[in-house]
Enzyme design. Structure first.
Site, PDB file in Angstrom:
ATOM      1  N   THR A  13       0.118  -2.396   8.853  1.00 28.80           N
ATOM      2  CA  THR A  13      -1.069  -1.719   8.315  1.00 28.80           C
ATOM      3  C   THR A  13      -2.189  -1.724   9.347  1.00 28.80           C
ATOM      4  O   THR A  13      -2.394  -2.699  10.049  1.00 28.80           O
ATOM      5  CB  THR A  13      -1.554  -2.362   6.992  1.00 28.80           C
ATOM      6  OG1 THR A  13      -2.700  -1.657   6.528  1.00 28.80           O
ATOM      7  CG2 THR A  13      -1.857  -3.835   7.138  1.00 28.80           C
TER       8      THR A  13
ATOM      9  N   ASN B 167       2.211  -6.140  13.489  1.00 29.07           N
ATOM     10  CA  ASN B 167       1.915  -4.712  13.575  1.00 29.07           C
ATOM     11  C   ASN B 167       2.282  -4.172  14.949  1.00 29.07           C
ATOM     12  O   ASN B 167       2.277  -4.922  15.933  1.00 29.07           O
ATOM     13  CB  ASN B 167       0.429  -4.469  13.284  1.00 29.07           C
ATOM     14  CG  ASN B 167       0.141  -3.027  12.911  1.00 29.07           C
ATOM     15  OD1 ASN B 167       0.700  -2.500  11.965  1.00 29.07           O
ATOM     16  ND2 ASN B 167      -0.714  -2.374  13.693  1.00 29.07           N
TER      17      ASN B 167
ATOM     18  N   GLU C  68       0.630  -2.371  16.919  1.00 29.23           N
ATOM     19  CA  GLU C  68      -0.488  -2.482  17.885  1.00 29.23           C
ATOM     20  C   GLU C  68      -1.607  -3.306  17.265  1.00 29.23           C
ATOM     21  O   GLU C  68      -1.624  -3.505  16.041  1.00 29.23           O
ATOM     22  CB  GLU C  68      -0.982  -1.069  18.240  1.00 29.23           C
ATOM     23  CG  GLU C  68      -1.375  -0.274  17.026  1.00 29.23           C
ATOM     24  CD  GLU C  68      -1.455   1.239  17.286  1.00 29.23           C
ATOM     25  OE1 GLU C  68      -1.072   1.697  18.364  1.00 29.23           O
ATOM     26  OE2 GLU C  68      -1.897   1.930  16.353  1.00 29.23           O
TER      27      GLU C  68
ATOM     28  N   GLN D  33       0.850  -1.191   0.000  1.00 34.34           N
ATOM     29  CA  GLN D  33       0.000   0.000   0.000  1.00 34.34           C
ATOM     30  C   GLN D  33       0.889   1.245   0.000  1.00 34.34           C
ATOM     31  O   GLN D  33       0.409   2.351  -0.179  1.00 34.34           O
ATOM     32  CB  GLN D  33      -0.901   0.035   1.242  1.00 34.34           C
ATOM     33  CG  GLN D  33      -1.806  -1.164   1.385  1.00 34.34           C
ATOM     34  CD  GLN D  33      -2.561  -1.130   2.697  1.00 34.34           C
ATOM     35  OE1 GLN D  33      -3.642  -0.550   2.793  1.00 34.34           O
ATOM     36  NE2 GLN D  33      -1.995  -1.732   3.711  1.00 34.34           N
TER      37      GLN D  33
ATOM     38  N   HIS E 170      -1.337   1.089  -4.567  1.00 35.44           N
ATOM     39  CA  HIS E 170      -1.767   2.488  -4.434  1.00 35.44           C
ATOM     40  C   HIS E 170      -0.854   3.429  -5.200  1.00 35.44           C
ATOM     41  O   HIS E 170      -0.869   4.635  -4.953  1.00 35.44           O
ATOM     42  CB  HIS E 170      -1.817   2.879  -2.950  1.00 35.44           C
ATOM     43  CG  HIS E 170      -2.935   2.187  -2.221  1.00 35.44           C
ATOM     44  ND1 HIS E 170      -2.969   2.105  -0.851  1.00 35.44           N
ATOM     45  CD2 HIS E 170      -4.041   1.558  -2.669  1.00 35.44           C
ATOM     46  CE1 HIS E 170      -4.065   1.451  -0.488  1.00 35.44           C
ATOM     47  NE2 HIS E 170      -4.727   1.096  -1.581  1.00 35.44           N
TER      48      HIS E 170
ATOM     49  N   ALA F   4       8.261  -3.400  13.367  1.00 39.18           N
ATOM     50  CA  ALA F   4       8.528  -4.196  12.162  1.00 39.18           C
ATOM     51  C   ALA F   4       9.997  -4.639  12.087  1.00 39.18           C
ATOM     52  O   ALA F   4      10.288  -5.801  11.766  1.00 39.18           O
ATOM     53  CB  ALA F   4       8.169  -3.379  10.926  1.00 39.18           C
TER      54      ALA F   4
HETATM   55  C1  BV8 Z   1     -11.475   1.907  -4.202  1.00 38.14           C
HETATM   56  C2  BV8 Z   1      -2.260   6.708  -1.692  1.00 38.14           C
HETATM   57  C3  BV8 Z   1     -13.320   1.726  -5.604  1.00 38.14           C
HETATM   58  C4  BV8 Z   1      -2.363   8.094  -1.169  1.00 38.14           C
HETATM   59  C5  BV8 Z   1      -3.917   5.590  -0.397  1.00 38.14           C
HETATM   60  C6  BV8 Z   1     -15.006  -0.923   0.749  1.00 38.14           C
HETATM   61  C7  BV8 Z   1     -14.539  -1.507  -0.421  1.00 38.14           C
HETATM   62  C8  BV8 Z   1     -13.853  -0.738  -1.361  1.00 38.14           C
HETATM   63  C9  BV8 Z   1     -13.627   0.630  -1.132  1.00 38.14           C
HETATM   64  C10 BV8 Z   1     -14.078   1.199   0.029  1.00 38.14           C
HETATM   65  C11 BV8 Z   1     -14.767   0.440   0.974  1.00 38.14           C
HETATM   66  N1  BV8 Z   1     -15.083   1.255   1.988  1.00 38.14           N
HETATM   67  C12 BV8 Z   1     -14.611   2.495   1.740  1.00 38.14           C
HETATM   68  C13 BV8 Z   1     -14.007   2.499   0.550  1.00 38.14           C
HETATM   69  C14 BV8 Z   1     -13.389   3.664  -0.073  1.00 38.14           C
HETATM   70  C15 BV8 Z   1     -11.913   3.840   0.261  1.00 38.14           C
HETATM   71  C16 BV8 Z   1     -11.571   3.544   1.687  1.00 38.14           C
HETATM   72  O1  BV8 Z   1     -11.029   2.486   1.993  1.00 38.14           O
HETATM   73  N2  BV8 Z   1     -11.849   4.482   2.571  1.00 38.14           N
HETATM   74  C17 BV8 Z   1     -11.467   4.306   3.965  1.00 38.14           C
HETATM   75  C18 BV8 Z   1     -11.017   5.647   4.538  1.00 38.14           C
HETATM   76  C19 BV8 Z   1     -12.684   3.757   4.693  1.00 38.14           C
HETATM   77  N3  BV8 Z   1     -11.102   3.027  -0.613  1.00 38.14           N
HETATM   78  C20 BV8 Z   1     -10.764   3.527  -1.796  1.00 38.14           C
HETATM   79  O2  BV8 Z   1     -11.168   4.594  -2.218  1.00 38.14           O
HETATM   80  C21 BV8 Z   1      -9.842   2.676  -2.661  1.00 38.14           C
HETATM   81  N4  BV8 Z   1     -10.402   2.627  -3.960  1.00 38.14           N
HETATM   82  O3  BV8 Z   1     -11.928   1.125  -3.447  1.00 38.14           O
HETATM   83  O4  BV8 Z   1     -12.005   2.189  -5.409  1.00 38.14           O
HETATM   84  C22 BV8 Z   1     -13.571   1.829  -7.028  1.00 38.14           C
HETATM   85  C23 BV8 Z   1     -14.045   0.712  -7.688  1.00 38.14           C
HETATM   86  C24 BV8 Z   1     -14.285   0.828  -9.030  1.00 38.14           C
HETATM   87  C25 BV8 Z   1     -14.051   2.025  -9.699  1.00 38.14           C
HETATM   88  C26 BV8 Z   1     -13.559   3.130  -9.019  1.00 38.14           C
HETATM   89  C27 BV8 Z   1     -13.317   3.038  -7.669  1.00 38.14           C
HETATM   90  C28 BV8 Z   1      -8.478   3.328  -2.834  1.00 38.14           C
HETATM   91  C29 BV8 Z   1      -7.823   3.547  -1.528  1.00 38.14           C
HETATM   92  C30 BV8 Z   1      -6.397   4.042  -1.785  1.00 38.14           C
HETATM   93  C31 BV8 Z   1      -6.204   5.386  -1.154  1.00 38.14           C
HETATM   94  N5  BV8 Z   1      -4.802   5.777  -1.313  1.00 38.14           N
HETATM   95  N6  BV8 Z   1      -2.623   5.860  -0.610  1.00 38.14           N
HETATM   96  C32 BV8 Z   1      -1.118   8.441  -0.459  1.00 38.14           C
HETATM   97  O5  BV8 Z   1      -0.389   7.524  -0.013  1.00 38.14           O
HETATM   98  O6  BV8 Z   1      -0.881   9.646  -0.351  1.00 38.14           O
HETATM   99  S1  BV8 Z   1      -4.350   4.952   1.102  1.00 38.14           S
HETATM  100  C33 BV8 Z   1      -3.126   5.392   2.195  1.00 38.14           C
HETATM  101  O7  BV8 Z   1      -3.652   5.288   3.476  1.00 38.14           O
HETATM  102  C34 BV8 Z   1      -1.980   4.453   2.177  1.00 38.14           C
HETATM  103  O8  BV8 Z   1      -1.624   4.003   0.909  1.00 38.14           O
HETATM  104  C35 BV8 Z   1      -2.435   3.356   3.064  1.00 38.14           C
HETATM  105  O9  BV8 Z   1      -3.073   2.363   2.334  1.00 38.14           O
HETATM  106  C36 BV8 Z   1      -3.451   4.029   3.905  1.00 38.14           C
HETATM  107  C37 BV8 Z   1      -2.937   4.090   5.288  1.00 38.14           C
HETATM  108  O10 BV8 Z   1      -3.000   2.777   5.703  1.00 38.14           O
HETATM  109  P1  BV8 Z   1      -1.768   2.077   6.406  1.00 38.14           P
HETATM  110  O11 BV8 Z   1      -0.718   1.789   5.390  1.00 38.14           O
HETATM  111  O12 BV8 Z   1      -2.360   0.953   7.146  1.00 38.14           O
HETATM  112  O13 BV8 Z   1      -1.178   3.179   7.345  1.00 38.14           O
HETATM  113  P2  BV8 Z   1      -1.756   3.625   8.748  1.00 38.14           P
HETATM  114  O14 BV8 Z   1      -0.999   4.840   9.146  1.00 38.14           O
HETATM  115  O15 BV8 Z   1      -3.243   3.667   8.688  1.00 38.14           O
HETATM  116  O16 BV8 Z   1      -1.363   2.411   9.722  1.00 38.14           O
HETATM  117  C38 BV8 Z   1      -0.005   2.165  10.001  1.00 38.14           C
HETATM  118  C39 BV8 Z   1       0.027   0.998  10.960  1.00 38.14           C
HETATM  119  O17 BV8 Z   1       1.400   0.723  11.248  1.00 38.14           O
HETATM  120  C40 BV8 Z   1      -0.636   1.299  12.307  1.00 38.14           C
HETATM  121  O18 BV8 Z   1      -1.504   0.242  12.628  1.00 38.14           O
HETATM  122  C41 BV8 Z   1       0.526   1.388  13.302  1.00 38.14           C
HETATM  123  O19 BV8 Z   1       0.189   0.811  14.537  1.00 38.14           O
HETATM  124  C42 BV8 Z   1       1.580   0.550  12.625  1.00 38.14           C
HETATM  125  N7  BV8 Z   1       2.957   0.952  12.908  1.00 38.14           N
HETATM  126  C43 BV8 Z   1       3.439   2.202  13.130  1.00 38.14           C
HETATM  127  N8  BV8 Z   1       4.785   2.120  13.341  1.00 38.14           N
HETATM  128  C44 BV8 Z   1       5.127   0.810  13.215  1.00 38.14           C
HETATM  129  C45 BV8 Z   1       3.971   0.066  12.935  1.00 38.14           C
HETATM  130  N9  BV8 Z   1       3.993  -1.266  12.777  1.00 38.14           N
HETATM  131  C46 BV8 Z   1       5.195  -1.889  12.881  1.00 38.14           C
HETATM  132  N10 BV8 Z   1       6.350  -1.239  13.144  1.00 38.14           N
HETATM  133  C47 BV8 Z   1       6.350   0.103  13.313  1.00 38.14           C
HETATM  134  N11 BV8 Z   1       7.510   0.736  13.574  1.00 38.14           N
END
Ligand code: BV8
Length: 232
Positions: free
Chosen positions: A173, A198, A200, A94, A112, A216
């Site tokens: 993630t 992860n 947490e 991602q 992504h 990680a």
């Molecule tokens: C789509 C690029 C449809 C931008 C990103 C159900 C089904 C399908 C879609 C949806 C659905 N429900 C809602 C949706 C819509 C939407 C969505 O998911 N919304 C969310 C907010 C509910 N999804 C979409 O729009 C997707 N597209 O489904 O299209 C479609 C179908 C047909 C035709 C047209 C359209 C597209 C989603 C992509 C968005 N783009 N990235 C950018 O990067 O600037 S998402 C972006 O945020 C990242 O890429 C990443 O995926 C996401 C963040 O997630 P994580 O990577 O998990 O990061 P996060 O900070 O959240 O978590 C980090 C974790 O690491 C934490 O848990 C933490 O505890 C841990 N951590 C921290 N430090 C450490 C660690 N772990 C280990 N070691 C450490 N040191």
């Protein structure tokens, strides 16, 4: 039931937590906001139309940061696993950084998109681009990044691989973004093993066969070692 080290077809799903120790902020650390804008607003086609300067600068900053960061021990451990003859590893990331590549991984799907690529808004031409997108190009070139509401990349290849994955490992993630957050369910339906590594617990932890909390750079190398036959 096969032993861990006997599992051959492995799919790794990585998120921002994998790159956190390399110095790249996760979305949660930045509590999903950037300059008081919710990430969906900045990382969306609507946000780009409404304020191209804000969005382009958001990505210019992150693209510049790529030059200052390095892959960490977790990226390297994943690349080592991929090199094993007897394993078939696919990395679905991602993340839009290139740290998997820099660690030596080859079989990667950037679902992504990638910070190092830009796409022409008229011709859809995609090219590598490591510099800032300048104001004169704000409307003609955009980051080749999948924004909220846009179709993910590599969907067909991803689903084909998930159905016969023996071991699915989600790393760093929060499983809050879809459809990535649901990939593990396809593996479970097809009798594969699902492991979450992860910092947490997440909202999906209880559905995984195994969920290990930790950084990680520590939990990934130590878990992946269990997949090597000679480690036993
Ligand atoms: C789509 C690029 C449809 C931008 C990103 C159900 C089904 C399908 C879609 C949806 C659905 N429900 C809602 C949706 C819509 C939407 C969505 O998911 N919304 C969310 C907010 C509910 N999804 C979409 O729009 C997707 N597209 O489904 O299209 C479609 C179908 C047909 C035709 C047209 C359209 C597209 C989603 C992509 C968005 N783009 N990235 C950018 O990067 O600037 S998402 C972006 O945020 C990242 O890429 C990443 O995926 C996401 C963040 O997630 P994580 O990577 O998990 O990061 P996060 O900070 O959240 O978590 C980090 C974790 O690491 C934490 O848990 C933490 O505890 C841990 N951590 C921290 N430090 C450490 C660690 N772990 C280990 N070691 C450490 N040191």
């Amino acid at each position: 039931m096969k032993e861990l080290h006997e599992l051959k077809k492995i799919t790794i799903l990585s998120g921002a937590g994998l790159s956190q120790e390399s110095g790249i902020k996760t979305f949660r650390d930045a509590n999903g906001l950037w300059e008081n804008h919710p990430i969906e607003e900045v990382a969306s086609p609507g946000g780009y139309q409404k304020n191209p300067e804000l969005v382009q600068n958001f990505y210019n900053l992150r693209r510049r940061q790529l030059k200052e960061v390095q892959a960490n021990a977790a990226h390297l451990a994943i690349a080592d696993l991929e090199k094993l003859e007897q394993k078939d590893v696919l990395i679905i990331t991602q993340n839009v950084d290139d740290l998997h590549e820099r660690a030596g991984s080859k079989n990667i799907i950037h679902m992504h998109g990638e910070l190092r690529k830009i796409r022409n808004t008229k011709t859809n031409e995609i090219k590598y681009w490591e510099e800032d997108i300048l104001e004169k190009d704000y409307l003609s070139w955009r980051p080749d990044i999948v924004w909220f509401g846009e179709e993910i990349k590599g969907a067909q290849r991803i689903y084909q691989h998930l159905v016969d994955t023996e071991l699915f490992i989600a790393i760093g993630t929060s499983s809050q973004v879809y459809p990535a957050a649901q990939f593990f369910q396809i593996v479970k339906e097809n009798h594969g093993l699902c492991v979450e590594l992860n910092l947490e617990p997440t909202q999906m932890s209880s559905y995984y066969d195994l969920s290990i909390q930790g950084k990680a750079s520590e939990v990934v190398p130590s878990f992946l070692k269990k997949l090597y036959a000679d480690e036993l």
